[in-house]
Scaffold this active site. Structure first.
Site, mmCIF file in Angstrom:
data_model
loop_
_atom_site.group_PDB
_atom_site.id
_atom_site.type_symbol
_atom_site.label_atom_id
_atom_site.label_comp_id
_atom_site.label_asym_id
_atom_site.label_seq_id
_atom_site.Cartn_x
_atom_site.Cartn_y
_atom_site.Cartn_z
ATOM 1 N N ARG A 10 -0.232 -1.679 -6.865
ATOM 2 C CA ARG A 10 -0.490 -2.797 -5.948
ATOM 3 C C ARG A 10 -1.503 -3.765 -6.577
ATOM 4 O O ARG A 10 -1.324 -4.989 -6.509
ATOM 5 C CB ARG A 10 -1.011 -2.246 -4.615
ATOM 6 C CG ARG A 10 -1.536 -3.290 -3.628
ATOM 7 C CD ARG A 10 -1.896 -2.578 -2.323
ATOM 8 N NE ARG A 10 -2.814 -3.318 -1.481
ATOM 9 C CZ ARG A 10 -2.448 -4.201 -0.548
ATOM 10 N NH1 ARG A 10 -1.163 -4.479 -0.396
ATOM 11 N NH2 ARG A 10 -3.338 -4.807 0.208
ATOM 12 N N ARG A 42 0.861 -1.177 0.000
ATOM 13 C CA ARG A 42 0.000 0.000 0.000
ATOM 14 C C ARG A 42 0.899 1.228 0.000
ATOM 15 O O ARG A 42 2.019 1.198 0.531
ATOM 16 C CB ARG A 42 -0.907 0.026 1.240
ATOM 17 C CG ARG A 42 -1.831 -1.181 1.383
ATOM 18 C CD ARG A 42 -2.624 -1.091 2.681
ATOM 19 N NE ARG A 42 -3.564 -2.192 2.829
ATOM 20 C CZ ARG A 42 -3.301 -3.340 3.462
ATOM 21 N NH1 ARG A 42 -2.101 -3.532 4.012
ATOM 22 N NH2 ARG A 42 -4.212 -4.289 3.551
ATOM 23 N N TYR A 65 -9.679 -10.131 -7.248
ATOM 24 C CA TYR A 65 -8.733 -10.163 -8.358
ATOM 25 C C TYR A 65 -9.047 -11.274 -9.348
ATOM 26 O O TYR A 65 -8.606 -11.212 -10.496
ATOM 27 C CB TYR A 65 -7.307 -10.310 -7.817
ATOM 28 C CG TYR A 65 -6.855 -9.093 -7.056
ATOM 29 C CD1 TYR A 65 -6.513 -7.922 -7.720
ATOM 30 C CD2 TYR A 65 -6.802 -9.096 -5.666
ATOM 31 C CE1 TYR A 65 -6.116 -6.788 -7.033
ATOM 32 C CE2 TYR A 65 -6.407 -7.969 -4.962
ATOM 33 C CZ TYR A 65 -6.073 -6.822 -5.650
ATOM 34 O OH TYR A 65 -5.694 -5.699 -4.955
ATOM 35 N N HIS A 118 -1.854 3.223 -6.136
ATOM 36 C CA HIS A 118 -2.526 2.026 -5.629
ATOM 37 C C HIS A 118 -2.772 1.016 -6.747
ATOM 38 O O HIS A 118 -2.851 -0.193 -6.494
ATOM 39 C CB HIS A 118 -3.843 2.405 -4.962
ATOM 40 C CG HIS A 118 -4.382 1.352 -4.043
ATOM 41 N ND1 HIS A 118 -3.716 0.950 -2.892
ATOM 42 C CD2 HIS A 118 -5.505 0.591 -4.099
ATOM 43 C CE1 HIS A 118 -4.418 0.010 -2.284
ATOM 44 N NE2 HIS A 118 -5.499 -0.236 -3.010
ATOM 45 N N HIS A 151 -4.135 -9.012 3.328
ATOM 46 C CA HIS A 151 -5.585 -8.959 3.452
ATOM 47 C C HIS A 151 -6.034 -9.814 4.624
ATOM 48 O O HIS A 151 -5.602 -10.958 4.775
ATOM 49 C CB HIS A 151 -6.269 -9.481 2.181
ATOM 50 C CG HIS A 151 -6.217 -8.526 1.033
ATOM 51 N ND1 HIS A 151 -6.412 -8.899 -0.285
ATOM 52 C CD2 HIS A 151 -5.990 -7.181 1.006
ATOM 53 C CE1 HIS A 151 -6.304 -7.844 -1.063
ATOM 54 N NE2 HIS A 151 -6.053 -6.795 -0.313
ATOM 55 N N LYS A 172 -2.133 -2.732 8.006
ATOM 56 C CA LYS A 172 -3.298 -2.284 8.757
ATOM 57 C C LYS A 172 -3.382 -3.022 10.083
ATOM 58 O O LYS A 172 -3.118 -4.216 10.155
ATOM 59 C CB LYS A 172 -4.569 -2.517 7.942
ATOM 60 C CG LYS A 172 -4.715 -1.587 6.744
ATOM 61 C CD LYS A 172 -6.046 -1.790 6.051
ATOM 62 C CE LYS A 172 -6.238 -0.803 4.911
ATOM 63 N NZ LYS A 172 -7.542 -0.978 4.228
#
Length: 316
Positions: free
Chosen positions: A263, A169, A295, A260, A286, A192
């Site tokens: 990525r 990210r 994806y 982004h 994730h 995150k």
């Protein structure tokens, strides 16, 4: 911190101020939320409090907040819609609000069941918009094409190569310090929720970063930020996005060609090359496999485009 309506912590009653301060501490220390996430939560809450102040005609106390009913929350949602706020933004704001109210209950201050009963806005199903492999390579080949200062061009190349080569990210890349840059075949990334993951590093990624560091006049070292702006401060996302915009204008790429998107391109190109979803999930950091599964839709679209453009029966 103030919300768009100008409401600040100073204008709030003491009980609300204390609750917000404790919530912020809980987010940072217990949830280990990043500064960026915490700031977003607080901004969402202050914006809500600004609305409630106008809605009730007075600055709300903690007791007022606990007495709000579903109609009050729906009025807030309606106002956001009238103001043209995106559904994704409203969904995040509602999540922030629920988090705050759950903290109030957890800390013994009281509960409000109404906020938990409000439905999330129905979000449009979106698929990632990666670059084609040739376009991604063109971005890297032209990342330093227009810079008067050579080291800034090398910085852009290093950053974009890192995003595409490792699937980071933009916030993860810009949060890196000089002593965290890759020196071997892998690096640890804090994503995150302060969750860490191990990411493989290609030699080209290491080489472009080292080339940038060698030429940077500020010589980033130790705990210094790795990616620096023209004045020596930590590079911010807005500048990185502006630099990417220059590249896409040069190459006549669509507006979806953002940092982004590199990525997204990393994940999509791995999947197209035979990578499995679980591995790509780990590489991207994730929390849910369903996020990574988006994806597969992109890969299917690309396969169908190739089929429709090349198969004799499709052309006919």
């Amino acid at each position: 911190m103030a919300d768009p309506n100008g409401l600040t912590a100073i204008t709030l009653p003491q009980d609300v101020r204390d609750a917000i301060a404790d919530w912020r501490g809980w987010l940072a220390n217990e949830r280990r939320a990043s500064n960026h996430t915490t700031d977003n939560y607080l901004a969402d809450l202050y914006a809500f409090l600004g609305f409630i102040k106008d809605h009730l005609g007075e600055t709300p106390t903690l007791k007022d907040l606990l007495r709000l009913n579903p109609r009050d929350f729906r009025s807030w949602l309606a106002r956001r819609s009238m103001d043209g706020m995106a559904k994704t933004s409203t969904a995040r704001a509602l999540s922030s609000l629920r988090n705050f109210y759950r903290f109030l209950e957890r800390s013994g201050r009281g509960q409000n069941a109404a906020v938990q009963s409000i439905r999330n806005p129905r979000l449009p199903q979106s698929t990632p918009k990666p670059l084609a492999p040739d376009d991604a390579m063109a971005v890297l080949e032209n990342a330093d094409a227009w810079q008067d200062e050579p080291w800034l061009g090398k910085r852009n190349l290093a950053l974009f190569t890192l995003l595409y080569g490792c699937g980071l990210r933009i916030s993860e890349a810009l949060d890196l310090n000089a002593n965290q840059r890759p020196t071997g075949d892998s690096m640890v990334i804090t994503g995150k929720g302060n969750k860490q993951r191990l990411v493989p590093v290609l030699p080209i990624v290491r080489d472009t970063i080292e080339d940038y560091v060698r030429t940077c006049p500020f010589a980033p070292n130790g705990d210094d930020p790795l990616f620096l702006g023209a004045r020596g401060n930590r590079l911010v996302a807005q500048v990185a996005q502006r630099e990417m915009r220059k590249v896409r204008e040069l190459l006549n790429l669509p507006d979806t060609a953002t940092p982004h998107a590199l990525r997204h391109s990393f994940a999509t190109h791995l999947l197209a090359g035979g990578g499995d979803l679980r591995t790509i999930q780990d590489l991207l950091g994730h929390a849910s496999l369903s996020t990574t599964q988006r994806y597969t839709a992109v890969d299917t679209e690309q396969l169908m485009a190739v089929y429709n453009g090349t198969h004799p029966r499709a052309r006919r």
